[in-house]
Enzyme design. Structure first.
Site, PDB file in Angstrom:
ATOM      1  N   LEU A 198       0.875  -1.277  -0.378  1.00  0.00           N
ATOM      2  CA  LEU A 198       0.088  -0.250  -0.442  1.00  0.00           C
ATOM      3  C   LEU A 198       0.780   0.810  -0.015  1.00  0.00           C
ATOM      4  O   LEU A 198       0.544   2.174  -0.370  1.00  0.00           O
ATOM      5  CB  LEU A 198      -1.022  -0.161   0.847  1.00  0.00           C
ATOM      6  CG  LEU A 198      -2.312  -1.293   1.249  1.00  0.00           C
ATOM      7  CD1 LEU A 198      -2.841  -0.881   2.503  1.00  0.00           C
ATOM      8  CD2 LEU A 198      -2.951  -0.668  -0.819  1.00  0.00           C
ATOM      9  N   GLY A 206       6.491   2.088   3.090  1.00  0.00           N
ATOM     10  CA  GLY A 206       7.765   2.738   3.019  1.00  0.00           C
ATOM     11  C   GLY A 206       7.824   4.452   2.856  1.00  0.00           C
ATOM     12  O   GLY A 206       8.132   5.108   2.719  1.00  0.00           O
ATOM     13  N   LYS A 266     -16.029   1.939   0.484  1.00  0.00           N
ATOM     14  CA  LYS A 266     -16.175   0.746   1.269  1.00  0.00           C
ATOM     15  C   LYS A 266     -14.672   1.490   2.246  1.00  0.00           C
ATOM     16  O   LYS A 266     -13.178   1.161   1.957  1.00  0.00           O
ATOM     17  CB  LYS A 266     -16.109  -0.516   1.297  1.00  0.00           C
ATOM     18  CG  LYS A 266     -17.154  -0.601  -0.232  1.00  0.00           C
ATOM     19  CD  LYS A 266     -18.865  -0.435  -0.417  1.00  0.00           C
ATOM     20  CE  LYS A 266     -18.923  -1.297   1.078  1.00  0.00           C
ATOM     21  NZ  LYS A 266     -20.234  -1.208   0.959  1.00  0.00           N
ATOM     22  N   GLY A 270      22.696  -6.622 -12.986  1.00  0.00           N
ATOM     23  CA  GLY A 270      21.525  -8.661 -13.401  1.00  0.00           C
ATOM     24  C   GLY A 270      22.720  -9.539 -12.867  1.00  0.00           C
ATOM     25  O   GLY A 270      23.694  -9.232 -12.821  1.00  0.00           O
ATOM     26  N   CYS A 273      27.056  -1.458 -14.023  1.00  0.00           N
ATOM     27  CA  CYS A 273      27.645  -2.856 -12.756  1.00  0.00           C
ATOM     28  C   CYS A 273      26.989  -4.120 -14.380  1.00  0.00           C
ATOM     29  O   CYS A 273      28.477  -3.806 -14.918  1.00  0.00           O
ATOM     30  CB  CYS A 273      26.563  -3.313 -11.989  1.00  0.00           C
ATOM     31  SG  CYS A 273      27.317  -4.741 -10.926  1.00  0.00           S
ATOM     32  N   GLY A 328      26.336  -4.045 -16.772  1.00  0.00           N
ATOM     33  CA  GLY A 328      25.917  -2.807 -17.514  1.00  0.00           C
ATOM     34  C   GLY A 328      27.191  -2.628 -18.431  1.00  0.00           C
ATOM     35  O   GLY A 328      27.565  -2.251 -19.598  1.00  0.00           O
ATOM     36  N   GLN A 341      29.767  -4.247 -17.659  1.00  0.00           N
ATOM     37  CA  GLN A 341      30.899  -5.888 -18.467  1.00  0.00           C
ATOM     38  C   GLN A 341      30.094  -6.243 -19.111  1.00  0.00           C
ATOM     39  O   GLN A 341      30.709  -6.496 -20.027  1.00  0.00           O
ATOM     40  CB  GLN A 341      30.082  -6.352 -17.527  1.00  0.00           C
ATOM     41  CG  GLN A 341      31.197  -6.826 -16.225  1.00  0.00           C
ATOM     42  CD  GLN A 341      30.097  -7.666 -14.799  1.00  0.00           C
ATOM     43  OE1 GLN A 341      29.524  -8.689 -14.882  1.00  0.00           O
ATOM     44  NE2 GLN A 341      30.744  -7.004 -13.644  1.00  0.00           N
ATOM     45  N   ARG A 377      30.097  -9.486  -8.245  1.00  0.00           N
ATOM     46  CA  ARG A 377      30.828 -10.619  -7.982  1.00  0.00           C
ATOM     47  C   ARG A 377      31.638 -10.483  -8.719  1.00  0.00           C
ATOM     48  O   ARG A 377      33.129 -11.023  -8.438  1.00  0.00           O
ATOM     49  CB  ARG A 377      30.057 -11.440  -7.853  1.00  0.00           C
ATOM     50  CG  ARG A 377      30.983 -12.991  -7.255  1.00  0.00           C
ATOM     51  CD  ARG A 377      30.147 -13.952  -7.065  1.00  0.00           C
ATOM     52  NE  ARG A 377      29.432 -13.973  -5.396  1.00  0.00           N
ATOM     53  CZ  ARG A 377      28.379 -13.898  -5.537  1.00  0.00           C
ATOM     54  NH1 ARG A 377      27.428 -13.547  -7.032  1.00  0.00           N
ATOM     55  NH2 ARG A 377      27.268 -13.949  -4.024  1.00  0.00           N
ATOM     56  N   HIS A 417      27.189   1.221  -8.253  1.00  0.00           N
ATOM     57  CA  HIS A 417      25.604   1.825  -8.195  1.00  0.00           C
ATOM     58  C   HIS A 417      25.602   2.914  -8.899  1.00  0.00           C
ATOM     59  O   HIS A 417      24.821   3.362  -6.620  1.00  0.00           O
ATOM     60  CB  HIS A 417      24.772   0.453  -7.883  1.00  0.00           C
ATOM     61  CG  HIS A 417      24.786  -0.900  -7.849  1.00  0.00           C
ATOM     62  ND1 HIS A 417      23.991  -1.472  -9.371  1.00  0.00           N
ATOM     63  CD2 HIS A 417      25.876  -1.989  -8.079  1.00  0.00           C
ATOM     64  CE1 HIS A 417      24.430  -1.972  -8.904  1.00  0.00           C
ATOM     65  NE2 HIS A 417      25.348  -3.076  -8.638  1.00  0.00           N
ATOM     66  N   GLU A 443      23.268   5.023  -8.430  1.00  0.00           N
ATOM     67  CA  GLU A 443      22.310   5.099  -8.140  1.00  0.00           C
ATOM     68  C   GLU A 443      21.283   5.114  -6.508  1.00  0.00           C
ATOM     69  O   GLU A 443      20.872   5.746  -6.540  1.00  0.00           O
ATOM     70  CB  GLU A 443      21.033   4.356  -9.149  1.00  0.00           C
ATOM     71  CG  GLU A 443      20.960   2.698  -8.506  1.00  0.00           C
ATOM     72  CD  GLU A 443      22.283   2.013  -9.319  1.00  0.00           C
ATOM     73  OE1 GLU A 443      22.079   0.238  -9.075  1.00  0.00           O
ATOM     74  OE2 GLU A 443      22.992   2.651  -9.357  1.00  0.00           O
TER      75      GLU A 443
END
Length: 541
Positions: free
Chosen positions: A15, A18, A187, A360, A387, A389, A391, A468, A513, A515
């Site tokens: 919902l 967070g 409702k 990924g 990441c 990307g 590679q 990794r 990363h 982001e």
């Protein structure tokens, strides 16, 4: 005195607890208070590191390398709360800690039970963060839904804290669903039952957030107030917004959420300036006449939250350039099918100003990403690899420019002859997966004159990692000689941190990363620069 706010959810999951928690943190910070955000997840996993993005969304990484729930990303984007492994609590952690104490004989032979031993450990972790001298208000989000068996120990711990601290110190905020059924009727019964369930546990909610499609009318607020024993001005509408999630704090502020919470907790504060800062973001989205179109070519497209931080960082980059973002997510396997069918990618990518290839794991869809990278490089379309990307960009360059047709990653082809992406030597024999990656904040050195340097304005940067596999040092010299720009490395030069395409307007890949450190108020430098060059590519800037 330290204050505590506990945010729970009812009726169903997802919902927006967070975002509600983060928005409340924003409102309180804007009134001059320091906040500490904590997320409790009832699952038995120790952390989110080994969980599938299809089930759980993205894994958010903190500076200290903790792999946590994506809601910590919301906290980071909305507030200045300190965030570390300690701010993410799971059932796995709680039971592990209690069992270890039992094995060490610290309970003096007592029968170890959920109450008081499990609940005491939960309370200890919450209070140990909340009682720090620099923290004034601690906001604790309880994952899951009231009524779930997994949440019972946490709600009991919350009940105890509220009972021990008192209602002037500890506050219950409950988010629940007010659905609209066939015919458009709204409702309130599910909300009434949800509050009833909270009261049966021993917690009377002080503030009720009603999740609904349209703003809740005053008469329904009064009805809910009467049936739930919650003050009328404490029943707030958590309705959908038609701009961005960054308007949510403004929506709550206009309904007086911060006023209500301050009154309930006896807090005296400055006047809020929330509309000056956060209202401007909604204005950009509403009023900007320019839209930047970005294609994200990834693996986990079906689930909206799989790339949550990347999605939001792109929005931040658009804010920084005062334009709107239109993001289209493309399954990399669709690219493979188009190529296999003999189609070219020119028409497919024609609507887009820039292309992003995110992270990924696993071999599925990799060929489609490689094909996308080649298209972006050859057609000189701004391309951002993160990441995996990065590679992908290295693999594609090795195949197309170095002539290594079988260049690959040892993740995808363990027995390959040309693994331009590989594990570090010390990782080869590692069999466990949880917490075994390169994780957390670390320093990188950036070469002057590169896009990386122009974006950050410094030769030293700090970003968070979660991977990794690395660019193999065995191929670094050959890649450099073939023109690939190794624009960033670890401080000792032992590992590649970023690469750039030569003779290209903006083709940047990073191993980290970025982001995770981007926010709507201060966009990540690379996202700001990527959007800028995408606009230039489209002729809109």
């Amino acid at each position: 005195m330290k204050k505590y706010i506990f945010v729970t959810g009812g009726v169903c999951s997802s919902l927006g607890k967070g975002l509600a928690s983060a928005s409340l943190g924003t409102l309180l910070e804007n009134r001059g208070f320091s906040v500490c955000m904590i997320k409790i997840d009832p699952y038995i996993n120790v952390d989110a590191g080994t969980m599938s993005p299809y089930q759980h969304g993205e894994v958010y990484v903190t500076d200290d390398g903790a792999e946590t729930d994506l809601d910590l990303g919301n906290y980071a984007r909305f507030t200045h709360s300190p965030l570390s492994a300690a701010h993410s609590i799971t059932t796995g952690q709680i039971y592990d800690a209690v069992i270890r104490k039992e094995r060490e004989g610290k309970f003096l032979g007592k029968c170890v039970q959920v109450v008081p031993h499990i609940t005491d450990e939960i309370k200890r972790r919450i209070l140990s963060l909340g009682e720090k001298p620099e923290i004034e208000i601690t906001i604790v989000e309880i994952g899951g839904t009231v009524g779930d068996i997994e949440s019972i120990p946490y709600l009991e711990a919350v009940r105890q804290i509220i009972h021990e601290k008192g209602h002037g110190v500890a506050l219950s905020v409950h988010l629940t669903l007010v659905p609209t059924v066939t015919g458009g009727e709204v409702k309130t019964k599910p909300t009434q039952h949800s509050v009833k369930e909270m009261r049966e546990i021993g917690i009377q909610p002080d503030v009720l957030l009603c999740r609904c499609q349209e703003e809740l009318p005053a008469d329904l607020k009064r009805k809910i107030s009467q049936f739930t024993n919650i003050d009328h001005d404490c029943v707030l509408s958590a309705h959908d917004v038609d701009t961005t999630i960054y308007e949510i704090p403004v929506v709550y502020h206009h309904q007086g959420m911060d006023e209500v919470v301050c009154r309930k907790l006896g807090l005296r504060s400055r006047k809020s300036k929330i509309t000056n800062t956060w209202g401007r973001l909604a204005d950009i989205h509403k009023n900007s006449k320019t839209t930047v179109n970005i294609a994200m070519v990834g693996k986990y497209i079906e689930l909206a939250d799989a790339y949550k931080s990347v999605d939001e960082a792109l929005v931040h980059g658009a804010f920084a350039n005062e334009v709107r973002l239109k993001l289209t997510k493309v399954d990399s396997e669709d690219i493979e099918q188009k190529i296999a069918a003999g189609e070219t990618l020119d028409e497919f990518f024609a609507p887009y100003d820039g292309i992003l290839i995110p992270g990924g794991f696993g071999s599925r869809g990799i060929l489609g990403m490689v094909q996308t990278a080649r298209f972006a490089r050859e057609k000189k379309i701004p391309c951002f690899g993160i990441c995996l990307g990065l590679q992908i960009m290295v693999i594609e360059y090795s195949r197309s420019i170095l002539g290594l047709k079988d260049a690959d990653s040892s993740e995808f082809r363990p027995e390959g002859n040309n693994s331009v992406i590989s594990l570090l030597e010390e990782q080869v024999d590692v069999t466990a997966y949880g917490g075994t990656m390169r994780l957390g904040l670390s320093e990188s050195h950036v070469n002057e004159g590169t896009h990386m340097f122009k974006a950050y304005g410094s030769t030293t940067i700090h970003e968070r990692h979660r991977h990794r596999y690395e660019v193999s040092n065995s191929y670094r010299e050959a890649l450099s000689e073939a023109g690939l720009i190794l624009s960033g490395t670890t401080p000792d030069g032992s590992l590649v941190e970023s690469v750039e395409w030569p003779d290209h307007p903006w083709g940047v890949g990073v191993q980290f990363h970025p982001e995770f450190t981007s926010s709507p108020i201060k966009a990540g430098p690379l996202f700001k620069d990527f959007i800028l060059h995408s606009l230039k590519n489209s002729g809109k800037k």
